[in-house]
Design a protein around this motif. Structure first.
Motif, PDB file in Angstrom:
ATOM      1  N   PRO A   9      -7.679   0.174   3.029  1.00 15.86           N
ATOM      2  CA  PRO A   9      -6.445   0.260   2.179  1.00 15.86           C
ATOM      3  C   PRO A   9      -6.315   1.792   1.853  1.00 15.86           C
ATOM      4  O   PRO A   9      -7.422   2.750   1.866  1.00 15.86           O
ATOM      5  N   ARG A  19      -2.164  -1.836   2.382  1.00 18.12           N
ATOM      6  CA  ARG A  19      -2.578  -2.190   3.503  1.00 18.12           C
ATOM      7  C   ARG A  19      -1.733  -2.069   4.722  1.00 18.12           C
ATOM      8  O   ARG A  19      -0.695  -2.725   4.482  1.00 18.12           O
ATOM      9  N   ALA A  33      -3.113  -4.277  -1.237  1.00 19.76           N
ATOM     10  CA  ALA A  33      -4.290  -4.869  -1.015  1.00 19.76           C
ATOM     11  C   ALA A  33      -4.888  -5.987  -1.840  1.00 19.76           C
ATOM     12  O   ALA A  33      -4.701  -5.992  -3.005  1.00 19.76           O
TER      13      ALA A  33
END
Length: 63
Positions: A9, A19, A33
């Motif tokens: 991330p 991400r 994330a």
């Protein structure tokens, strides 16, 4: 659903962590994330450009 390989991330100060990932066909994905099942997809190049611009501070309003 595609088998997506997610990168670590990217987290900015006091904001969500994002991400990016790719699948076997080279498609790019982006997600918050922890919520990878609700991802957006585009070309890898488009997503890389978006992430580079965010990291460079050009799109702080998106964070």
């Amino acid at each position: 659903m595609a088998d997506i390989t997610w990168e670590e991330p990217f987290c900015a100060e006091a904001s969500n962590c994002f991400r990016i990932g790719t699948d076997a066909d080279g498609k790019g994905y982006i997600a918050v994330a922890g919520q990878e099942e609700r991802h957006l997809t585009d070309t890898r190049e488009a997503l890389q450009t978006l992430i580079r611009d965010i990291k460079a501070g050009k799109a702080d309003h998106l964070l």
